[in-house]
Design a protein around this motif. Sequence first.
Motif, PDB file in Angstrom:
ATOM      1  N   ILE A  90    -101.780   1.401 -19.246  1.00 19.72           N
ATOM      2  CA  ILE A  90    -100.499   1.141 -19.782  1.00 19.72           C
ATOM      3  C   ILE A  90     -99.915   0.198 -18.852  1.00 19.72           C
ATOM      4  CG2 ILE A  90     -98.354   2.342 -20.733  1.00 19.72           C
ATOM      5  CD1 ILE A  90     -99.906   4.576 -21.204  1.00 19.72           C
ATOM      6  N   THR A  91     -99.513  -1.109 -19.346  1.00 16.48           N
ATOM      7  CA  THR A  91     -99.130  -2.294 -18.414  1.00 16.48           C
ATOM      8  C   THR A  91     -97.635  -2.322 -18.916  1.00 16.48           C
ATOM      9  OG1 THR A  91    -101.223  -3.029 -18.244  1.00 16.48           O
ATOM     10  CG2 THR A  91     -99.584  -4.645 -17.618  1.00 16.48           C
ATOM     11  N   ILE A  92     -96.791  -2.901 -17.785  1.00 18.65           N
ATOM     12  CA  ILE A  92     -95.514  -3.494 -18.018  1.00 18.65           C
ATOM     13  C   ILE A  92     -95.274  -4.590 -17.272  1.00 18.65           C
ATOM     14  CG2 ILE A  92     -94.270  -1.926 -16.395  1.00 18.65           C
ATOM     15  CD1 ILE A  92     -91.905  -2.090 -18.444  1.00 18.65           C
ATOM     16  N   GLU A  93     -94.722  -5.619 -17.924  1.00 16.38           N
ATOM     17  CA  GLU A  93     -94.605  -6.892 -17.262  1.00 16.38           C
ATOM     18  C   GLU A  93     -93.039  -6.687 -16.559  1.00 16.38           C
ATOM     19  OE1 GLU A  93     -96.739 -10.509 -19.590  1.00 16.38           O
ATOM     20  OE2 GLU A  93     -94.792 -10.016 -20.037  1.00 16.38           O
ATOM     21  N   VAL A  94     -93.122  -7.086 -15.265  1.00 14.98           N
ATOM     22  CA  VAL A  94     -91.811  -7.085 -14.701  1.00 14.98           C
ATOM     23  C   VAL A  94     -91.479  -8.464 -14.038  1.00 14.98           C
ATOM     24  CG1 VAL A  94     -92.020  -4.719 -14.346  1.00 14.98           C
ATOM     25  CG2 VAL A  94     -92.681  -5.934 -12.343  1.00 14.98           C
ATOM     26  N   ASN A  95     -90.230  -8.676 -13.670  1.00 14.11           N
ATOM     27  CA  ASN A  95     -89.576  -9.645 -13.042  1.00 14.11           C
ATOM     28  C   ASN A  95     -89.207  -9.132 -11.596  1.00 14.11           C
ATOM     29  OD1 ASN A  95     -87.437 -11.313 -11.644  1.00 14.11           O
ATOM     30  ND2 ASN A  95     -88.290 -12.948 -12.845  1.00 14.11           N
ATOM     31  N   ALA A 109     -93.851   7.770 -13.661  1.00 18.92           N
ATOM     32  CA  ALA A 109     -93.606   9.066 -13.944  1.00 18.92           C
ATOM     33  C   ALA A 109     -93.725   9.089 -15.546  1.00 18.92           C
ATOM     34  CB  ALA A 109     -92.322   9.834 -13.405  1.00 18.92           C
ATOM     35  N   ALA A 110     -93.405   8.132 -16.291  1.00 19.99           N
ATOM     36  CA  ALA A 110     -93.465   7.863 -17.728  1.00 19.99           C
ATOM     37  C   ALA A 110     -94.787   7.801 -18.157  1.00 19.99           C
ATOM     38  CB  ALA A 110     -92.392   6.715 -17.938  1.00 19.99           C
ATOM     39  N   GLY A 111     -95.800   7.459 -17.404  1.00 19.97           N
ATOM     40  CA  GLY A 111     -97.020   6.998 -17.823  1.00 19.97           C
ATOM     41  C   GLY A 111     -97.730   5.833 -17.701  1.00 19.97           C
ATOM     42  N   ILE A 112     -96.653   4.996 -17.100  1.00 26.22           N
ATOM     43  CA  ILE A 112     -97.082   3.522 -17.148  1.00 26.22           C
ATOM     44  C   ILE A 112     -98.041   3.344 -15.683  1.00 26.22           C
ATOM     45  CG2 ILE A 112     -96.327   1.244 -16.387  1.00 26.22           C
ATOM     46  CD1 ILE A 112     -94.049   1.869 -18.376  1.00 26.22           C
ATOM     47  N   ASN A 113     -99.157   2.722 -15.806  1.00 27.82           N
ATOM     48  CA  ASN A 113    -100.246   2.687 -14.596  1.00 27.82           C
ATOM     49  C   ASN A 113    -100.547   1.419 -14.024  1.00 27.82           C
ATOM     50  OD1 ASN A 113    -101.923   2.396 -16.614  1.00 27.82           O
ATOM     51  ND2 ASN A 113    -102.793   4.382 -16.663  1.00 27.82           N
ATOM     52  N   ARG A 114     -99.953   0.594 -14.626  1.00 22.74           N
ATOM     53  CA  ARG A 114    -100.207  -1.013 -14.511  1.00 22.74           C
ATOM     54  C   ARG A 114     -99.147  -1.840 -14.494  1.00 22.74           C
ATOM     55  NH1 ARG A 114    -102.262  -5.664 -16.659  1.00 22.74           N
ATOM     56  NH2 ARG A 114    -103.876  -6.632 -15.287  1.00 22.74           N
ATOM     57  N   LEU A 115     -98.870  -2.730 -13.267  1.00 19.89           N
ATOM     58  CA  LEU A 115     -97.838  -3.684 -13.336  1.00 19.89           C
ATOM     59  C   LEU A 115     -98.163  -5.159 -13.563  1.00 19.89           C
ATOM     60  CD1 LEU A 115     -95.297  -2.293 -10.571  1.00 19.89           C
ATOM     61  CD2 LEU A 115     -95.203  -1.825 -12.929  1.00 19.89           C
ATOM     62  N   SER A 116     -97.772  -5.723 -14.134  1.00 20.28           N
ATOM     63  CA  SER A 116     -98.021  -7.265 -14.225  1.00 20.28           C
ATOM     64  C   SER A 116     -96.669  -7.856 -13.649  1.00 20.28           C
ATOM     65  CB  SER A 116     -98.247  -7.848 -15.505  1.00 20.28           C
ATOM     66  OG  SER A 116     -98.757  -9.184 -15.518  1.00 20.28           O
ATOM     67  N   ILE A 117     -96.671  -8.420 -12.515  1.00 20.07           N
ATOM     68  CA  ILE A 117     -95.496  -9.086 -11.721  1.00 20.07           C
ATOM     69  C   ILE A 117     -95.856 -10.480 -11.888  1.00 20.07           C
ATOM     70  CG2 ILE A 117     -94.324  -9.209  -9.597  1.00 20.07           C
ATOM     71  CD1 ILE A 117     -95.670  -6.839  -8.520  1.00 20.07           C
ATOM     72  N   GLY A 118     -94.422 -11.251 -12.460  1.00 22.17           N
ATOM     73  CA  GLY A 118     -94.471 -12.681 -12.618  1.00 22.17           C
ATOM     74  C   GLY A 118     -93.915 -13.300 -11.398  1.00 22.17           C
ATOM     75  N   ALA A 119     -94.919 -13.336 -10.472  1.00 19.79           N
ATOM     76  CA  ALA A 119     -94.588 -13.951  -9.143  1.00 19.79           C
ATOM     77  C   ALA A 119     -94.520 -15.735  -9.481  1.00 19.79           C
ATOM     78  CB  ALA A 119     -95.552 -14.068  -8.381  1.00 19.79           C
ATOM     79  N   ALA A 149     -94.309   3.216  -4.868  1.00 19.92           N
ATOM     80  CA  ALA A 149     -93.938   4.249  -5.940  1.00 19.92           C
ATOM     81  C   ALA A 149     -95.366   4.680  -6.507  1.00 19.92           C
ATOM     82  CB  ALA A 149     -93.245   3.409  -7.198  1.00 19.92           C
ATOM     83  N   GLY A 150     -96.337   4.311  -5.766  1.00 17.64           N
ATOM     84  CA  GLY A 150     -97.805   4.778  -6.435  1.00 17.64           C
ATOM     85  C   GLY A 150     -98.694   3.860  -7.408  1.00 17.64           C
ATOM     86  N   PHE A 151     -98.167   2.876  -7.508  1.00 20.37           N
ATOM     87  CA  PHE A 151     -99.136   1.917  -8.365  1.00 20.37           C
ATOM     88  C   PHE A 151    -100.226   1.301  -7.838  1.00 20.37           C
ATOM     89  CE2 PHE A 151     -95.050   1.575 -10.919  1.00 20.37           C
ATOM     90  CZ  PHE A 151     -95.686   1.877 -12.319  1.00 20.37           C
ATOM     91  N   ASP A 152    -101.503   1.623  -8.098  1.00 25.18           N
ATOM     92  CA  ASP A 152    -102.607   1.228  -7.590  1.00 25.18           C
ATOM     93  C   ASP A 152    -103.437  -0.007  -8.567  1.00 25.18           C
ATOM     94  OD1 ASP A 152    -103.699   2.753  -9.476  1.00 25.18           O
ATOM     95  OD2 ASP A 152    -104.698   3.894  -8.092  1.00 25.18           O
ATOM     96  N   ASN A 153    -102.830  -0.406  -9.364  1.00 30.00           N
ATOM     97  CA  ASN A 153    -103.285  -1.263 -10.164  1.00 30.00           C
ATOM     98  C   ASN A 153    -101.937  -2.421 -10.639  1.00 30.00           C
ATOM     99  OD1 ASN A 153    -104.969  -2.854 -11.817  1.00 30.00           O
ATOM    100  ND2 ASN A 153    -105.392  -1.271 -13.526  1.00 30.00           N
ATOM    101  N   ILE A 154    -102.241  -3.367  -9.929  1.00 30.29           N
ATOM    102  CA  ILE A 154    -101.205  -4.536  -9.932  1.00 30.29           C
ATOM    103  C   ILE A 154    -101.721  -5.914 -10.293  1.00 30.29           C
ATOM    104  CG2 ILE A 154     -99.289  -5.813  -8.676  1.00 30.29           C
ATOM    105  CD1 ILE A 154     -98.944  -3.088  -6.946  1.00 30.29           C
TER     106      ILE A 154
END
Length: 384
Positions: A90-95, A109-119, A149-154
């Motif tokens: 479960i991925t969310i894109e973030v700025n 905590a909501a269950g999102i386990n992957r971040l995609s950071i727009g660098a 925050a515990g994200f190990d998939n970025i």
Amino acid sequence: MLSIYIHIPFCVRKCLYCDFLSFPASERDKEIYAAALLKEIETEAFRYEERLVDTVFLGGGTPSILQTAHIEKIMDTLKNCYRFSSKPEITIEVNPCTVDKEKLSRYKAAGINRLSIGAQSVQDSELRALGRIHNAADFFAAFHMAREAGFDNINVDLMSALPGQTAERYLETLLKVTGLKPEHISAYSLIIEEGTPFFDMYGEKEGENGVERGLPSEEEERRMYEETGKRLEEAGYCRYEISNYALKGRECRHNTTYWRRHDYAGFGLGASSMVENVRWKNTARMQTYLDAYGKGKIHGNVKEEIQRLGRAEQMEEFMFLGLRLTEGVSRAEFFEAFHEDMEKIYGPVLQQLLDNGLIDTGERVKLTSYGRDVSNYVMAQFLF
């Protein structure tokens, strides 16, 4: 299995190169949209009651611009209305400058386990030229907060061939980002899209105007492209798709859904879907979308451009989408899907591309290094 895409069309301001469906909005408008989005997700659930959801991707726009409570409600609604596989991605894109440690912790905590950071870059001058709202310090801070925050998939998005960018500065960006060891890096070249401010500023990228006005030359862009693969490989990243690199086992499962033609359902303004060889898009008109799902309505029809793919179109997509993957396409899987040998359908095309050094063949057909350089040409050969 099913993948889900959720489109959040809002951003702080439009980047100068962006042609995505995104725009600034008031907090009230975001709230109204979020409520309609929840209603669409609920209303459409019956269509997928037999499916297990394996991946979710919240994209945009800038999903992290929404109040965290809205993201939590989206996650709660998905969990309540759909069945999930045992270990969904479960991925969310973030700025970078739209998140803080509390927000990231609540995402986790909501269950999102992957971040995609727009660098896009870690050079402030390049970020300003792109019209980005963050600077390099914002990116590094966001990355470290995500780890805390515990994200190990970025994933980190990077762009090359930017205004004012040199190969040396791009390589410096690569070095700094790989030093952080994100699990995934998406690295792609700037495309000047018609209808964007960049098109007015630089015109056709292939023309002389772009170089005269500050874009890198074709030779410099080529160097950046070649060095990307080389430097990322040296840093331990495997190139598994034309523009995507990952540490072992950290390929983006959601994106491979598209390239392997697995089913996905899109929710939100302008979102695309493909289920059982039927493609459609949601309306891109906000008022039409809100008329369908806003103000507590439980039924709506926002689907447009509905297309049932014929056998030939399915074959085309199997080839030109699958060839984006480094592993290429499987002859056995082609036969299983269409009960025809790939050679019978595409024999002359395959032979021509093989003779020109653009593909390798065997049990799988895949692009050579040269073929990846001219991938658009190669993929066009599979269109009937």
